[in-house]
Design a protein around this motif. Structure first.
Motif, PDB file in Angstrom:
ATOM      1  N   GLY A  25       7.413   7.756   4.558  1.00 41.41           N
ATOM      2  CA  GLY A  25       7.278   8.813   3.569  1.00 41.41           C
ATOM      3  C   GLY A  25       5.920   8.781   2.880  1.00 41.41           C
ATOM      4  O   GLY A  25       5.275   9.821   2.685  1.00 41.41           O
ATOM      5  N   LEU A  26       5.478   7.586   2.516  1.00 40.33           N
ATOM      6  CA  LEU A  26       4.157   7.458   1.884  1.00 40.33           C
ATOM      7  C   LEU A  26       3.041   7.736   2.889  1.00 40.33           C
ATOM      8  O   LEU A  26       2.030   8.361   2.553  1.00 40.33           O
ATOM      9  CB  LEU A  26       3.994   6.052   1.298  1.00 40.33           C
ATOM     10  N   ARG A  27       3.210   7.271   4.108  1.00 39.60           N
ATOM     11  CA  ARG A  27       2.172   7.462   5.121  1.00 39.60           C
ATOM     12  C   ARG A  27       1.900   8.947   5.346  1.00 39.60           C
ATOM     13  O   ARG A  27       0.744   9.358   5.533  1.00 39.60           O
ATOM     14  CB  ARG A  27       2.597   6.796   6.433  1.00 39.60           C
ATOM     15  N   ASN A  28       2.938   9.764   5.289  1.00 37.05           N
ATOM     16  CA  ASN A  28       2.783  11.183   5.585  1.00 37.05           C
ATOM     17  C   ASN A  28       2.445  12.036   4.361  1.00 37.05           C
ATOM     18  O   ASN A  28       2.101  13.207   4.509  1.00 37.05           O
ATOM     19  CB  ASN A  28       4.065  11.722   6.232  1.00 37.05           C
ATOM     20  N   SER A  29       2.569  11.465   3.167  1.00 37.37           N
ATOM     21  CA  SER A  29       2.401  12.301   1.972  1.00 37.37           C
ATOM     22  C   SER A  29       1.320  11.818   1.012  1.00 37.37           C
ATOM     23  O   SER A  29       1.119  12.425  -0.038  1.00 37.37           O
ATOM     24  CB  SER A  29       3.736  12.374   1.204  1.00 37.37           C
ATOM     25  N   THR A  30       0.619  10.728   1.359  1.00 34.99           N
ATOM     26  CA  THR A  30      -0.393  10.199   0.446  1.00 34.99           C
ATOM     27  C   THR A  30      -1.740  10.052   1.130  1.00 34.99           C
ATOM     28  O   THR A  30      -1.836  10.002   2.357  1.00 34.99           O
ATOM     29  CB  THR A  30       0.026   8.826  -0.124  1.00 34.99           C
ATOM     30  N   ASP A  31      -2.759   9.977   0.308  1.00 33.62           N
ATOM     31  CA  ASP A  31      -4.119   9.703   0.753  1.00 33.62           C
ATOM     32  C   ASP A  31      -4.539   8.406   0.064  1.00 33.62           C
ATOM     33  O   ASP A  31      -4.457   8.297  -1.164  1.00 33.62           O
ATOM     34  CB  ASP A  31      -5.036  10.850   0.354  1.00 33.62           C
ATOM     35  N   VAL A  32      -4.950   7.410   0.840  1.00 35.56           N
ATOM     36  CA  VAL A  32      -5.330   6.103   0.299  1.00 35.56           C
ATOM     37  C   VAL A  32      -6.840   5.951   0.415  1.00 35.56           C
ATOM     38  O   VAL A  32      -7.403   6.090   1.513  1.00 35.56           O
ATOM     39  CB  VAL A  32      -4.604   4.967   1.054  1.00 35.56           C
ATOM     40  N   PHE A  33      -7.497   5.648  -0.703  1.00 34.32           N
ATOM     41  CA  PHE A  33      -8.957   5.502  -0.681  1.00 34.32           C
ATOM     42  C   PHE A  33      -9.424   4.605  -1.826  1.00 34.32           C
ATOM     43  O   PHE A  33      -8.693   4.359  -2.790  1.00 34.32           O
ATOM     44  CB  PHE A  33      -9.655   6.867  -0.738  1.00 34.32           C
ATOM     45  N   LEU A  34     -10.634   4.130  -1.690  1.00 37.12           N
ATOM     46  CA  LEU A  34     -11.236   3.269  -2.705  1.00 37.12           C
ATOM     47  C   LEU A  34     -11.847   4.090  -3.827  1.00 37.12           C
ATOM     48  O   LEU A  34     -12.344   5.202  -3.617  1.00 37.12           O
ATOM     49  CB  LEU A  34     -12.341   2.409  -2.088  1.00 37.12           C
ATOM     50  N   GLN A  35     -11.846   3.521  -5.038  1.00 39.36           N
ATOM     51  CA  GLN A  35     -12.668   4.039  -6.124  1.00 39.36           C
ATOM     52  C   GLN A  35     -13.311   2.834  -6.817  1.00 39.36           C
ATOM     53  O   GLN A  35     -12.991   1.687  -6.531  1.00 39.36           O
ATOM     54  CB  GLN A  35     -11.845   4.854  -7.117  1.00 39.36           C
ATOM     55  N   GLY A  36     -14.231   3.099  -7.734  1.00 39.23           N
ATOM     56  CA  GLY A  36     -14.852   2.005  -8.471  1.00 39.23           C
ATOM     57  C   GLY A  36     -16.092   1.462  -7.795  1.00 39.23           C
ATOM     58  O   GLY A  36     -16.678   2.089  -6.910  1.00 39.23           O
ATOM     59  N   SER A  37     -16.494   0.267  -8.201  1.00 39.31           N
ATOM     60  CA  SER A  37     -17.795  -0.264  -7.789  1.00 39.31           C
ATOM     61  C   SER A  37     -17.889  -0.524  -6.292  1.00 39.31           C
ATOM     62  O   SER A  37     -18.954  -0.334  -5.694  1.00 39.31           O
ATOM     63  CB  SER A  37     -18.105  -1.552  -8.563  1.00 39.31           C
TER      64      SER A  37
END
Length: 332
Positions: free
Chosen positions: A72-84
């Protein structure tokens, strides 16, 4: 410290003190006496170097795998870095990585830039969500615990902390919803928008920021022809100088986080990012050191949506920022 630099700093101090005396909204008791310490030419050059990336990359990859184990998370979320680490302004000693888990199925619209007709059109096209922000957080926490184990995952107000192990760094995993800041919503064709994220802490109000705009604008400034990829090394220099000031007891550990220093440096004119590492740091800090608390009201955050000392979610204090820059300048 050489004679020319001492004379230059004395001239800047005199100018700043004149500004204090002639400004009604200054705290006149805030004038800082000179410190006996100083930095070396070798330090100012060394501080341009970026901190190690390998452990941060392994940590980010592990968090992404953990999220992707939940279909469910794999198909509905975007995972990315923020910060330094995302912005390549991390320095030696930076100890954690910020990982965003943004729901794409639920979003918050921002329509302040639309006409009344466009805003009504957006309202008609939208539909209520069946999942709230805390529902998302619960699902993200379950996925992290299943992958890393409950002893390494801890709730914090705005995020979920995953403790490090050998070869990795701590991870602050931020469950959030997409923000769509619309700039147009035509009758035909696709709307134009700026993407942000909405974080609902366990305590306190909703927080909206725009990490991808921050990243894009920082890259654009760094790649400017005049700047010549010297903006981000300068941010790292100022962060390392601030760390030295903390170690010497000149600045409180909680004062001037890296985000604030990065955004303040973002406002420095491009012409001051000269090739010489040592002189560039002097010129950039000298420019910042002449700014009064009134001047800081015009400073933009790196996302260029917020004003850094007006409506940025960080709630930064102008007087504190000026004091920190004073102490960094005296230490230089």
């Amino acid at each position: 410290m050489n004679k020319a630099l001492r004379e230059f700093k004395a001239a800047i101090r005199a100018r700043r003190r004149f500004d204090w005396i002639n400004s009604d909204d200054m705290d006149r008791s805030r004038i800082v006496k000179g410190w006996s310490m100083s930095t070396t030419y070798a330090e100012r050059q060394q501080w341009t170097q970026q901190g190690a990336q390998d452990a941060a990359k392994r940590t980010y990859d592990a968090v992404k795998r953990a999220i992707n184990t939940d279909p469910g998370l794999r198909n509905s979320t975007d995972v990315f870095l923020q910060g330094s680490y995302a912005n390549h302004t991390n320095t030696r000693g930076d100890s954690d990585v910020d990982v965003v888990v943004m729901s794409k199925s639920t979003y918050f619209p921002v329509t302040t830039q639309l006409t009344a007709a466009e805003a009504a059109r957006e309202q008609r096209c939208g539909s209520p969500s069946s999942e709230g922000p805390h529902d998302l957080r619960k699902r993200v926490e379950q996925a992290l615990v299943a992958y890393f184990g409950g002893d390494r995952v801890h709730p914090k107000n705005k995020c979920l902390r995953v403790d490090r192990r050998d070869g990795y760094v701590d991870a602050d995993v931020v469950p959030c919803n997409q923000v769509r800041r619309y700039t147009s919503f035509p009758s035909y064709g696709s709307p134009s928008l700026i993407e942000g994220i909405s974080i609902l802490p366990l305590e306190g109000p909703r927080i909206v920021n725009y990490p991808r705009e921050h990243l894009k604008n920082g890259q654009s400034k760094n790649q400017d022809y005049v700047v010549g990829e010297r903006y981000k090394p300068t941010v790292r220099q100022i962060k390392r100088l601030r760390r030295k000031a903390v170690d010497l007891g000149l600045v409180a550990k909680s004062a001037a986080p890296g985000y604030l220093l990065e955004c303040m440096t973002y406002n420095v004119p491009n012409s001051l990012f000269i090739p010489d590492d040592s002189q560039r740091l002097v010129k950039v800090l000298a420019w910042l050191q002449t700014k009064t608390v009134s001047d800081l009201l015009t400073f933009k955050s790196c996302d260029e949506i917020h004003h850094l000392f007006v409506d940025d979610p960080g709630g930064h204090d102008r007087f504190n920022a000026v004091q920190v820059i004073d102490r960094l300048w005296e230490l230089l």
